[in-house]
Design a protein around this motif. Structure first.
Motif, PDB file in Angstrom:
ATOM      1  N   UNK A 129       0.847  -1.193   0.000  1.00  0.00           N
ATOM      2  CA  UNK A 129       0.000   0.000   0.000  1.00  0.00           C
ATOM      3  C   UNK A 129       0.885   1.246   0.000  1.00  0.00           C
ATOM      4  N   UNK A 130       0.560   2.210  -0.851  1.00  0.00           N
ATOM      5  CA  UNK A 130       1.291   3.473  -0.869  1.00  0.00           C
ATOM      6  C   UNK A 130       0.930   4.262   0.389  1.00  0.00           C
ATOM      7  N   UNK A 131       1.945   4.674   1.154  1.00  0.00           N
ATOM      8  CA  UNK A 131       1.726   5.328   2.441  1.00  0.00           C
ATOM      9  C   UNK A 131       2.303   6.742   2.427  1.00  0.00           C
ATOM     10  N   UNK A 132       1.774   7.578   1.559  1.00  0.00           N
ATOM     11  CA  UNK A 132       2.276   8.948   1.449  1.00  0.00           C
ATOM     12  C   UNK A 132       2.155   9.672   2.793  1.00  0.00           C
ATOM     13  N   UNK A 133       3.255  10.292   3.205  1.00  0.00           N
ATOM     14  CA  UNK A 133       3.277  11.037   4.454  1.00  0.00           C
ATOM     15  C   UNK A 133       3.649  10.222   5.673  1.00  0.00           C
ATOM     16  N   UNK A 134       3.751   8.913   5.526  1.00  0.00           N
ATOM     17  CA  UNK A 134       4.082   8.081   6.680  1.00  0.00           C
ATOM     18  C   UNK A 134       5.593   7.983   6.856  1.00  0.00           C
ATOM     19  N   UNK A 135       6.019   7.934   8.111  1.00  0.00           N
ATOM     20  CA  UNK A 135       7.441   7.812   8.433  1.00  0.00           C
ATOM     21  C   UNK A 135       7.776   6.378   8.834  1.00  0.00           C
ATOM     22  N   UNK A 136       8.965   5.938   8.442  1.00  0.00           N
ATOM     23  CA  UNK A 136       9.478   4.627   8.819  1.00  0.00           C
ATOM     24  C   UNK A 136      10.917   4.793   9.315  1.00  0.00           C
ATOM     25  N   UNK A 137      11.375   3.940  10.223  1.00  0.00           N
ATOM     26  CA  UNK A 137      12.782   3.998  10.628  1.00  0.00           C
ATOM     27  C   UNK A 137      13.681   3.818   9.410  1.00  0.00           C
ATOM     28  N   UNK A 138      14.591   4.756   9.197  1.00  0.00           N
ATOM     29  CA  UNK A 138      15.393   4.746   7.973  1.00  0.00           C
ATOM     30  C   UNK A 138      16.240   3.491   7.835  1.00  0.00           C
ATOM     31  N   UNK A 139      16.784   2.996   8.954  1.00  0.00           N
ATOM     32  CA  UNK A 139      17.692   1.859   8.863  1.00  0.00           C
ATOM     33  C   UNK A 139      16.988   0.569   8.491  1.00  0.00           C
ATOM     34  N   UNK A 140      15.644   0.559   8.493  1.00  0.00           N
ATOM     35  CA  UNK A 140      14.880  -0.652   8.195  1.00  0.00           C
ATOM     36  C   UNK A 140      14.293  -0.645   6.786  1.00  0.00           C
ATOM     37  N   UNK A 141      14.548   0.392   6.003  1.00  0.00           N
ATOM     38  CA  UNK A 141      13.959   0.500   4.674  1.00  0.00           C
ATOM     39  C   UNK A 141      15.043   0.678   3.621  1.00  0.00           C
ATOM     40  N   UNK A 142      14.753   0.229   2.399  1.00  0.00           N
ATOM     41  CA  UNK A 142      15.729   0.390   1.324  1.00  0.00           C
ATOM     42  C   UNK A 142      15.927   1.860   0.981  1.00  0.00           C
ATOM     43  N   UNK A 143      14.843   2.640   0.933  1.00  0.00           N
ATOM     44  CA  UNK A 143      14.973   4.075   0.642  1.00  0.00           C
ATOM     45  C   UNK A 143      15.780   4.772   1.729  1.00  0.00           C
ATOM     46  N   UNK A 144      15.516   4.422   2.983  1.00  0.00           N
ATOM     47  CA  UNK A 144      16.250   5.027   4.080  1.00  0.00           C
ATOM     48  C   UNK A 144      17.731   4.712   4.004  1.00  0.00           C
ATOM     49  N   UNK A 145      18.062   3.468   3.649  1.00  0.00           N
ATOM     50  CA  UNK A 145      19.473   3.095   3.561  1.00  0.00           C
ATOM     51  C   UNK A 145      20.173   3.803   2.405  1.00  0.00           C
ATOM     52  N   UNK A 146      19.469   3.993   1.291  1.00  0.00           N
ATOM     53  CA  UNK A 146      20.054   4.763   0.182  1.00  0.00           C
ATOM     54  C   UNK A 146      20.379   6.182   0.638  1.00  0.00           C
ATOM     55  N   UNK A 147      19.479   6.787   1.391  1.00  0.00           N
ATOM     56  CA  UNK A 147      19.691   8.159   1.837  1.00  0.00           C
ATOM     57  C   UNK A 147      20.738   8.238   2.945  1.00  0.00           C
ATOM     58  N   UNK A 148      20.741   7.286   3.851  1.00  0.00           N
ATOM     59  CA  UNK A 148      21.771   7.249   4.893  1.00  0.00           C
ATOM     60  C   UNK A 148      23.153   7.067   4.271  1.00  0.00           C
ATOM     61  N   UNK A 149      23.228   6.293   3.191  1.00  0.00           N
ATOM     62  CA  UNK A 149      24.512   6.036   2.544  1.00  0.00           C
ATOM     63  C   UNK A 149      25.110   7.290   1.934  1.00  0.00           C
ATOM     64  N   UNK A 150      24.298   8.315   1.726  1.00  0.00           N
ATOM     65  CA  UNK A 150      24.794   9.564   1.163  1.00  0.00           C
ATOM     66  C   UNK A 150      25.268  10.537   2.238  1.00  0.00           C
ATOM     67  N   UNK A 151      25.125  10.141   3.507  1.00  0.00           N
ATOM     68  CA  UNK A 151      25.683  10.916   4.610  1.00  0.00           C
ATOM     69  C   UNK A 151      27.093  10.433   4.908  1.00  0.00           C
ATOM     70  N   UNK A 152      27.841  11.226   5.641  1.00  0.00           N
ATOM     71  CA  UNK A 152      29.141  10.764   6.107  1.00  0.00           C
ATOM     72  C   UNK A 152      28.941   9.792   7.271  1.00  0.00           C
ATOM     73  N   UNK A 153      29.967   9.014   7.547  1.00  0.00           N
ATOM     74  CA  UNK A 153      29.900   8.102   8.687  1.00  0.00           C
ATOM     75  C   UNK A 153      29.632   8.859   9.979  1.00  0.00           C
ATOM     76  N   UNK A 154      30.241  10.036  10.110  1.00  0.00           N
ATOM     77  CA  UNK A 154      30.025  10.832  11.328  1.00  0.00           C
ATOM     78  C   UNK A 154      28.573  11.274  11.448  1.00  0.00           C
ATOM     79  N   UNK A 155      27.963  11.650  10.337  1.00  0.00           N
ATOM     80  CA  UNK A 155      26.568  12.066  10.391  1.00  0.00           C
ATOM     81  C   UNK A 155      25.655  10.892  10.732  1.00  0.00           C
ATOM     82  N   UNK A 156      25.952   9.713  10.191  1.00  0.00           N
ATOM     83  CA  UNK A 156      25.156   8.525  10.531  1.00  0.00           C
ATOM     84  C   UNK A 156      25.297   8.215  12.012  1.00  0.00           C
ATOM     85  N   UNK A 157      26.507   8.294  12.529  1.00  0.00           N
ATOM     86  CA  UNK A 157      26.720   8.010  13.958  1.00  0.00           C
ATOM     87  C   UNK A 157      26.038   9.055  14.840  1.00  0.00           C
TER      88      UNK A 157
END
Length: 253
Positions: A129-157
């Motif tokens: 189901x498309x869940x527009x506007x809903x938040x999910x823990x970033x580390x548990x989703x593929x989209x979240x991991x793609x976006x976290x990967x674009x941060x520095x290690x320090x920012x992730x920590x």
């Protein structure tokens, strides 16, 4: 009426002006900040240290630069909600939905959460189901991991100060060390996958979509039931998502 400039607290004004610099700079050194604000290096250092202590700035491991911290990122408006980018995204979402036949989402990172900003729902009877506007823990989703990967290690920590991460399902990654290792792989592959980590029985793959900094980055994600989302299907959908992402029109001059 009294001139509000007569009531300015100089140190607070300097701090606010420095925070605004993170809207146009991904990283700032003490020297950069001092030059931009026209203050002494000692003043710039004290202000940056204060912002760091409150989570509005984070320092890289070299100690030579500062980036926007989790508190400042959280205050930012999610990428993908401005009318201009929403209009430009429509051709991407349509192309991705047609190519994959699965539910497509554009997602933005806010703090340690990923927000679904727009998308298309699959026509399959059994679908995500498309869940527009809903938040999910970033580390548990593929989209979240793609976006976290674009941060520095320090920012992730900075977003995940503890080694243990919250679990969502039994398949969620719950150790920061392992997440950092996975994010290194995401950077190398240019895509991220999630197999039942956010919702049991649902798999997803995501690729970068838009944006060059934390202020405007988006991910493009396809989500489907696990029986349609095996390794080969996810790899094929990633190719389709990259092709669709390439259709994003340039912003107007």
């Amino acid at each position: 009426m009294a001139d509000p400039r007569n009531y300015i607290i100089e140190s607070l004004d300097t701090g606010l002006r420095l925070m605004r610099l993170f809207l146009t700079h991904d990283t700032l050194s003490v020297t950069d900040a001092a030059r931009e604000l026209e203050v002494a290096r000692s003043t710039a250092h004290r202000v940056l240290s204060t912002l760091e202590s409150r989570g509005f700035a984070t320092r890289d491991t070299s100690g030579r630069g500062y980036s926007a911290g989790p508190e400042l990122v959280t205050l930012g408006r999610p990428a993908g909600y401005a009318p201009g980018i929403r209009a430009r995204l429509q051709v991407v979402l349509d192309a991705a939905a047609a190519a994959t036949g699965e539910t497509i989402s554009a997602a933005a990172l806010i703090g340690d959460q990923v927000i679904i900003t727009d998308g298309r729902e699959s026509p399959h009877p059994v679908r995500s189901v498309l869940e527009t506007g809903r938040a999910h823990p970033a580390h548990a989703t593929s989209a979240g991991k793609v976006l976290l990967a674009q941060l520095t290690t320090d920012q992730v920590c900075a977003l995940y100060p503890e080694e243990r991460l919250p679990g969502v399902t039994g398949r969620t990654q719950t150790f920061r060390t392992a997440l950092l290792s996975e994010l290194a792989g995401v950077r190398a592959l240019g895509r991220a996958e999630s197999a039942g980590e956010s919702v049991r029985g649902m798999n997803a793959v995501a690729v970068p979509l838009a944006g060059s900094s934390w202020r405007d980055r988006l991910a493009l994600m396809a989500t489907m039931p696990a029986d349609r989302g095996g390794e080969s299907e996810l790899a094929r959908h990633a190719v389709a998502l990259r092709s669709a992402a390439g259709l994003l029109p340039a912003p107007p001059a």
